[in-house]
Design a protein around this motif. Structure first.
Motif, PDB file in Angstrom:
ATOM      1  N   UNK A  34      36.964  32.582  23.538  1.00 45.78           N
ATOM      2  CA  UNK A  34      36.139  32.660  24.748  1.00 45.78           C
ATOM      3  C   UNK A  34      36.206  34.051  25.370  1.00 45.78           C
ATOM      4  N   UNK A  35      37.384  34.635  25.366  1.00 45.71           N
ATOM      5  CA  UNK A  35      37.528  35.986  25.909  1.00 45.71           C
ATOM      6  C   UNK A  35      36.770  36.992  25.041  1.00 45.71           C
ATOM      7  N   UNK A  36      36.842  36.797  23.736  1.00 43.95           N
ATOM      8  CA  UNK A  36      36.131  37.704  22.835  1.00 43.95           C
ATOM      9  C   UNK A  36      34.625  37.612  23.058  1.00 43.95           C
ATOM     10  N   UNK A  37      34.127  36.425  23.350  1.00 45.54           N
ATOM     11  CA  UNK A  37      32.695  36.259  23.598  1.00 45.54           C
ATOM     12  C   UNK A  37      32.267  36.980  24.877  1.00 45.54           C
ATOM     13  N   UNK A  38      33.086  36.905  25.907  1.00 47.67           N
ATOM     14  CA  UNK A  38      32.788  37.642  27.141  1.00 47.67           C
ATOM     15  C   UNK A  38      32.774  39.143  26.871  1.00 47.67           C
ATOM     16  N   UNK A  39      33.738  39.608  26.073  1.00 46.01           N
ATOM     17  CA  UNK A  39      33.755  41.033  25.710  1.00 46.01           C
ATOM     18  C   UNK A  39      32.495  41.404  24.926  1.00 46.01           C
ATOM     19  N   UNK A  40      32.098  40.534  24.016  1.00 41.01           N
ATOM     20  CA  UNK A  40      30.924  40.819  23.188  1.00 41.01           C
ATOM     21  C   UNK A  40      29.668  40.927  24.039  1.00 41.01           C
TER      22      UNK A  40
ATOM     23  N   UNK B 254      38.536  36.689  36.484  1.00 39.23           N
ATOM     24  CA  UNK B 254      38.443  35.260  36.796  1.00 39.23           C
ATOM     25  C   UNK B 254      39.110  34.415  35.715  1.00 39.23           C
ATOM     26  N   UNK B 255      38.989  34.828  34.456  1.00 37.96           N
ATOM     27  CA  UNK B 255      39.649  34.091  33.384  1.00 37.96           C
ATOM     28  C   UNK B 255      41.164  34.202  33.499  1.00 37.96           C
ATOM     29  N   UNK B 256      41.657  35.394  33.800  1.00 42.24           N
ATOM     30  CA  UNK B 256      43.101  35.563  34.006  1.00 42.24           C
ATOM     31  C   UNK B 256      43.579  34.683  35.159  1.00 42.24           C
ATOM     32  N   UNK B 257      42.828  34.699  36.255  1.00 40.54           N
ATOM     33  CA  UNK B 257      43.187  33.948  37.448  1.00 40.54           C
ATOM     34  C   UNK B 257      43.179  32.446  37.167  1.00 40.54           C
TER      35      UNK B 257
ATOM     36  N   UNK C 173      27.071  48.055  25.756  1.00 44.80           N
ATOM     37  CA  UNK C 173      25.637  48.109  26.045  1.00 44.80           C
ATOM     38  C   UNK C 173      24.898  47.138  25.139  1.00 44.80           C
ATOM     39  N   UNK C 174      23.860  46.450  25.657  1.00 48.60           N
ATOM     40  CA  UNK C 174      23.088  45.541  24.811  1.00 48.60           C
ATOM     41  C   UNK C 174      22.363  46.280  23.686  1.00 48.60           C
ATOM     42  N   UNK C 175      22.279  47.593  23.794  1.00 47.47           N
ATOM     43  CA  UNK C 175      21.597  48.374  22.775  1.00 47.47           C
ATOM     44  C   UNK C 175      22.554  48.869  21.696  1.00 47.47           C
ATOM     45  N   UNK C 176      23.863  48.641  21.896  1.00 47.68           N
ATOM     46  CA  UNK C 176      24.836  49.033  20.889  1.00 47.68           C
ATOM     47  C   UNK C 176      24.953  47.944  19.829  1.00 47.68           C
ATOM     48  N   UNK C 177      25.328  48.335  18.646  1.00 41.22           N
ATOM     49  CA  UNK C 177      25.541  47.348  17.581  1.00 41.22           C
ATOM     50  C   UNK C 177      26.748  46.488  17.924  1.00 41.22           C
ATOM     51  N   UNK C 178      26.650  45.206  17.635  1.00 42.71           N
ATOM     52  CA  UNK C 178      27.755  44.284  17.938  1.00 42.71           C
ATOM     53  C   UNK C 178      28.231  43.632  16.662  1.00 42.71           C
TER      54      UNK C 178
ATOM     55  N   UNK D   2      30.487  45.620  35.992  1.00 42.33           N
ATOM     56  CA  UNK D   2      31.057  44.857  37.110  1.00 42.33           C
ATOM     57  C   UNK D   2      31.201  43.390  36.738  1.00 42.33           C
ATOM     58  N   UNK D   3      30.209  42.850  36.041  1.00 42.06           N
ATOM     59  CA  UNK D   3      30.286  41.462  35.589  1.00 42.06           C
ATOM     60  C   UNK D   3      31.470  41.268  34.650  1.00 42.06           C
ATOM     61  N   UNK D   4      31.646  42.183  33.710  1.00 41.76           N
ATOM     62  CA  UNK D   4      32.759  42.078  32.758  1.00 41.76           C
ATOM     63  C   UNK D   4      34.096  42.129  33.492  1.00 41.76           C
TER      64      UNK D   4
END
Length: 265
Positions: free
Chosen positions: A249-255, A233-236, A260-265, A225-227
């Motif tokens: 900045x968009x890539x950082x939000x995606x990251x 909000x960034x589009x808007x 999941x925080x438990x997935x490899x990034x 939901x946050x994502x």
């Protein structure tokens, strides 16, 4: 002799008024469907409401968390009510509700600045609430924390108060369809609809961000939901607020939020 039973009824005039409101609502829906900017304002408000609903579901561990969650419910209901009213032709009443969202958002932001304020607010008497938690006091708390001098929060609050919060001559403008004198009851007017929905759209990122700060992003539903809210909000912001976000900045939000925080990034 039996006494006739009186059946309570809603006055016919109020039933007729409601029928007219529903017809205006259908017209408002068609206007939203035919005007991409109106759809954008409403879309972001709905995304912010999703954030508030996540708090209701996942932020209830203690009295402080429940207070934030209940303020989220208040803001959710505020956006829902504002949409209901503006779609039904009550532009001034919808704007009054938006002022409440402004106050609620500022209060929640103040609690994030100083977490101890939540308990103080919960236990405050009427005098303390007025002195330390009134709209002006909360604006000062936020301005002092930012350290950038006086913000536009007071101007925004005064605007909503003048147009809808208090009886004023300027507020009469919200009772007039284009080219007409003040109208009693609801009416349909694209200019008024757009003006109120623009304000709703600009409030949505502020409210959504304020409540996002309290979500537990280790919970998959909260993170999703946050994502969804942040990308919207960034589009808007790029389209309507003059602040375009970079690819990085968009890539950082995606990251941070797309996986999941438990997935490899």
């Amino acid at each position: 002799m039996a006494v006739p039973t009186t059946i309570a009824q809603v006055p016919a005039n109020l039933l007729s008024l409601h029928q007219g409101e529903e017809e205006l609502r259908q017209r408002a829906v068609r206007l939203v469907e035919g005007n991409p900017d109106l759809a954008d304002h409403l879309d972001l408000a709905e995304r912010a409401m999703d954030v508030m609903d996540m708090l209701r579901q996942h932020y209830q561990a203690d009295d402080d968390e429940r207070a934030i969650s209940h303020l989220g419910i208040r803001a959710f209901n505020g956006f829902a009510t504002a949409w209901k009213l503006v779609a039904s032709g009550y532009y001034q009443a919808a704007t009054l509700i938006l002022r409440d969202i402004v106050e609620t958002t500022n209060l929640v932001n103040a609690f994030h600045v100083d977490r101890a304020l939540i308990e103080k607010w919960r236990k405050a008497d009427r005098r303390t609430l007025k002195r330390d938690f009134g709209p002006a006091a909360i604006r000062k708390t936020l301005d002092d924390a930012a350290g950038l001098g006086k913000s536009r929060r007071e101007d925004i609050y005064i605007k909503f108060s003048t147009l809808a919060g208090h009886p004023t001559l300027d507020g009469f403008a919200m009772l007039r369809p284009a080219g007409m004198d003040a109208h009693i009851g609801p009416f349909s007017d694209l200019t008024a609809l757009r003006a109120v929905m623009e304000e709703m759209g600009m409030l949505a990122p502020q409210a959504g961000f304020a409540f996002c700060l309290y979500l537990d992003e280790s919970i998959d539903a909260c993170r999703q939901v946050t994502h969804r809210f942040l990308t919207g909000a960034m589009d808007y912001s790029g389209k309507y607020l003059g602040r375009a976000y970079s690819t990085a900045e968009r890539a950082e939000v995606d990251r941070l939020f797309a996986h999941s925080p438990f997935e490899a990034r």
